[in-house]
Design an enzyme around this catalytic site. Structure first.
Site, mmCIF file in Angstrom:
data_model
loop_
_atom_site.group_PDB
_atom_site.id
_atom_site.type_symbol
_atom_site.label_atom_id
_atom_site.label_comp_id
_atom_site.label_asym_id
_atom_site.label_seq_id
_atom_site.Cartn_x
_atom_site.Cartn_y
_atom_site.Cartn_z
ATOM 1 N N ARG A 199 -67.644 46.317 -83.827
ATOM 2 C CA ARG A 199 -68.442 45.112 -83.658
ATOM 3 C C ARG A 199 -69.663 45.389 -82.765
ATOM 4 O O ARG A 199 -69.584 46.076 -81.771
ATOM 5 C CB ARG A 199 -67.580 44.035 -83.012
ATOM 6 N N ARG B 57 -76.236 46.794 -81.918
ATOM 7 C CA ARG B 57 -77.025 46.455 -80.718
ATOM 8 C C ARG B 57 -77.551 47.682 -79.994
ATOM 9 O O ARG B 57 -78.508 47.604 -79.251
ATOM 10 C CB ARG B 57 -76.174 45.626 -79.749
ATOM 11 N N ARG C 110 -84.966 42.691 -84.500
ATOM 12 C CA ARG C 110 -84.759 41.448 -83.768
ATOM 13 C C ARG C 110 -85.943 41.043 -82.904
ATOM 14 O O ARG C 110 -85.914 39.969 -82.300
ATOM 15 C CB ARG C 110 -83.499 41.577 -82.897
ATOM 16 N N ASP D 121 -72.261 35.330 -86.182
ATOM 17 C CA ASP D 121 -71.610 35.094 -84.891
ATOM 18 C C ASP D 121 -70.545 34.033 -85.073
ATOM 19 O O ASP D 121 -70.639 33.202 -85.986
ATOM 20 C CB ASP D 121 -72.612 34.650 -83.815
ATOM 21 N N TYR E 108 -65.707 27.756 -75.715
ATOM 22 C CA TYR E 108 -67.165 27.610 -75.594
ATOM 23 C C TYR E 108 -67.577 26.137 -75.606
ATOM 24 O O TYR E 108 -68.443 25.714 -74.837
ATOM 25 C CB TYR E 108 -67.876 28.355 -76.728
HETATM 26 O O1 1CP Z 1 -71.454 43.971 -84.939
HETATM 27 C C1 1CP Z 1 -71.979 42.917 -85.285
HETATM 28 O O2 1CP Z 1 -73.162 42.652 -85.071
HETATM 29 C C2 1CP Z 1 -71.094 41.969 -86.013
HETATM 30 C C3 1CP Z 1 -71.469 40.582 -85.823
HETATM 31 C C4 1CP Z 1 -70.888 39.862 -84.626
HETATM 32 C C5 1CP Z 1 -69.569 39.487 -84.422
HETATM 33 C C6 1CP Z 1 -68.351 39.904 -85.230
HETATM 34 C C7 1CP Z 1 -71.667 39.300 -83.569
HETATM 35 C C8 1CP Z 1 -73.114 39.462 -83.404
HETATM 36 N N1 1CP Z 1 -70.848 38.520 -82.813
HETATM 37 C C9 1CP Z 1 -69.569 38.634 -83.287
HETATM 38 C C10 1CP Z 1 -68.368 37.916 -82.847
HETATM 39 C C11 1CP Z 1 -68.391 37.243 -81.541
HETATM 40 N N2 1CP Z 1 -69.367 36.517 -80.932
HETATM 41 C C12 1CP Z 1 -67.254 37.174 -80.707
HETATM 42 C C13 1CP Z 1 -65.920 37.724 -81.093
HETATM 43 C C14 1CP Z 1 -65.818 39.156 -80.843
HETATM 44 C C15 1CP Z 1 -65.741 39.537 -79.397
HETATM 45 O O3 1CP Z 1 -64.627 39.489 -78.885
HETATM 46 O O4 1CP Z 1 -66.754 39.856 -78.785
HETATM 47 C C16 1CP Z 1 -67.583 36.448 -79.570
HETATM 48 C C17 1CP Z 1 -66.697 36.131 -78.387
HETATM 49 C C18 1CP Z 1 -68.918 36.034 -79.719
HETATM 50 C C19 1CP Z 1 -69.672 35.213 -78.791
HETATM 51 C C20 1CP Z 1 -70.877 35.928 -78.348
HETATM 52 N N3 1CP Z 1 -71.996 36.050 -79.127
HETATM 53 C C21 1CP Z 1 -71.074 36.675 -77.161
HETATM 54 C C22 1CP Z 1 -70.042 36.827 -76.031
HETATM 55 C C23 1CP Z 1 -70.422 35.990 -74.844
HETATM 56 C C24 1CP Z 1 -69.286 35.741 -73.917
HETATM 57 O O5 1CP Z 1 -68.625 34.697 -74.048
HETATM 58 O O6 1CP Z 1 -69.062 36.572 -73.026
HETATM 59 C C25 1CP Z 1 -72.366 37.206 -77.216
HETATM 60 C C26 1CP Z 1 -73.068 38.021 -76.182
HETATM 61 C C27 1CP Z 1 -72.928 36.829 -78.465
HETATM 62 C C28 1CP Z 1 -74.243 37.190 -79.021
HETATM 63 C C29 1CP Z 1 -74.185 38.210 -80.097
HETATM 64 N N4 1CP Z 1 -73.431 38.103 -81.258
HETATM 65 C C30 1CP Z 1 -73.683 39.196 -82.066
HETATM 66 C C31 1CP Z 1 -74.652 40.010 -81.415
HETATM 67 C C32 1CP Z 1 -75.246 41.263 -81.991
HETATM 68 C C33 1CP Z 1 -74.931 39.391 -80.179
HETATM 69 C C34 1CP Z 1 -75.862 39.911 -79.123
HETATM 70 C C35 1CP Z 1 -77.085 39.106 -79.028
HETATM 71 C C36 1CP Z 1 -78.317 39.717 -79.562
HETATM 72 O O7 1CP Z 1 -78.371 40.813 -80.123
HETATM 73 O O8 1CP Z 1 -79.317 39.029 -79.354
#
Ligand code: 1CP
Length: 328
Positions: free
Chosen positions: A2, A6, A15, A51, A126
């Site tokens: 996952r 990034r 992005r 997401d 959340y």
């Molecule tokens: O690899 C990939 O890009 C796959 C896509 C993906 C997935 C499966 C993203 C993209 N997010 C997720 C799932 C996700 N999102 C989870 C479950 C997995 C895990 O345990 O991490 C969770 C909890 C989120 C919520 C989330 N979205 C967070 C966590 C924040 C926290 O509560 O601490 C964050 C930082 C995001 C943003 C996000 N989602 C995805 C990306 C690439 C990003 C980073 C932001 C960016 O690039 O701008």
């Protein structure tokens, strides 16, 4: 892996000037961001770029993903009226996701696409906390203090996540993963009483399609059996529990997924190599093993180290007698 994207310069370029949720809502960007790590590393599967909060936003919940923070909700959920104000997810809310999945399945050829959704507990956290939380205190307070509001919210979210998974499978996703990332905050008794039935409903939504279902959370060593019982074929394990220990807890019916510590990728290569071989060898104790990290790739990870890791895993898991055409 996952968020493998990034750590890639091509991802950061894609992005540039585009917010996370805007990128997730634009099929061409979803396709490109999903393909980037597959192209670079030759992984055995792709995971959809999206997401867990996307379907909530698509249904009309006022939230955003703030850089450096994560999901932030404008009006946190407190009452039954707040729950009732959350719209159900209709297929036309997420037509752009279906379109991206269809396009990706065409582009990926033999490489399977993994779809995913957030589990009710993690999404509810959340919505109730208003953003990421270390303690999940308000969420647990609602469970214990206002169980009728909790179950209404978790039930609503089970419907949203189930519909999100179904749409992805109908558009061609070959497997699904349910992320209950923060379920490890719960004691097993609380998980059973407040969460299990809702997550089971989400996974049941795609049961009839026969796609493999992965169920993952962080710090869920004490919940692995319950997470399997929720209806998964594969239980995701973070880096805290060795896979042979997880396999002994789960029994032979389940495959495991995991579980190299993502921070290990900052160690010297011989350390990484030994740890990866250890994960592979312990994984052989389970009914099946999907090699993965124990949680997401950290953004500062060196892409060359990830490439080397993927090659090592391919080399080690190549069936006896396979020739060099493997993975082509
Ligand atoms: O690899 C990939 O890009 C796959 C896509 C993906 C997935 C499966 C993203 C993209 N997010 C997720 C799932 C996700 N999102 C989870 C479950 C997995 C895990 O345990 O991490 C969770 C909890 C989120 C919520 C989330 N979205 C967070 C966590 C924040 C926290 O509560 O601490 C964050 C930082 C995001 C943003 C996000 N989602 C995805 C990306 C690439 C990003 C980073 C932001 C960016 O690039 O701008």
């Amino acid at each position: 892996m996952r968020q493998a994207g990034r750590s890639l310069p091509e991802y950061r370029a894609l992005r540039e000037g585009v917010s996370m949720l805007e990128a997730c809502s634009t099929p061409e960007l979803v396709v490109e961001a999903t393909l980037q790590p597959v192209r670079r590393y030759g992984t055995d599967a792709a995971i959809l770029f999206s997401d867990i909060v996307l379907p909530l936003r698509a249904a009309g919940v006022d939230l955003d993903i703030t850089p450096g923070v994560g999901p932030v909700v404008a009006k946190p959920v407190q009452t039954l009226a707040d729950v009732e104000a959350i719209p159900d997810l209709e297929p036309d809310h997420i037509g752009f996701v279906s379109e991206a999945v269809r396009d990706l399945v065409g582009e990926l050829g033999d490489t399977p696409l993994i779809g995913f959704a957030g589990a009710p507990f993690t999404l509810a956290s959340y919505l109730i906390e208003g953003g990421p939380s270390r303690t999940h205190a308000k969420t647990k307070a609602m469970m214990r203090g206002a169980p009728e509001v909790w179950h209404a919210l978790a039930g609503k979210l089970a419907g949203v996540s189930g519909a999100f998974l179904r749409a992805q499978v109908e558009a061609g996703a070959a497997a699904v993963q349910l992320f209950d990332s923060w379920a490890g905050a719960l004691a097993p008794g609380d998980y059973r009483e407040y969460v299990l039935a809702h997550s089971r409903r989400v996974l049941a939504e795609v049961a009839a399609t026969g796609v493999p279902r992965v169920h993952f959370g962080v710090g869920t060593g004490e919940l692995l059996v319950l997470m399997g019982e929720a209806g998964a074929e594969v239980v995701g394990v973070d880096w805290r529990v060795p896979l042979d220990v997880a396999a002994a807890r789960l029994g032979p019916r389940y495959a495991v997924q995991g579980n190299l510590d993502p921070t290990l990728l900052f160690a010297p290569w011989p350390v990484i190599e030994a740890a990866a071989r250890d994960v592979l060898s312990r994984g052989r104790a389970a009914g099946g093993h999907v090699f993965n990290l124990g949680h997401g790739v950290l953004p500062s990870t060196d892409p060359d180290v990830l490439a080397r890791l993927v090659d090592l895993v391919h080399e080690e898991s190549r069936p006896a007698g396979a020739d060099d055409e493997r993975g082509q």
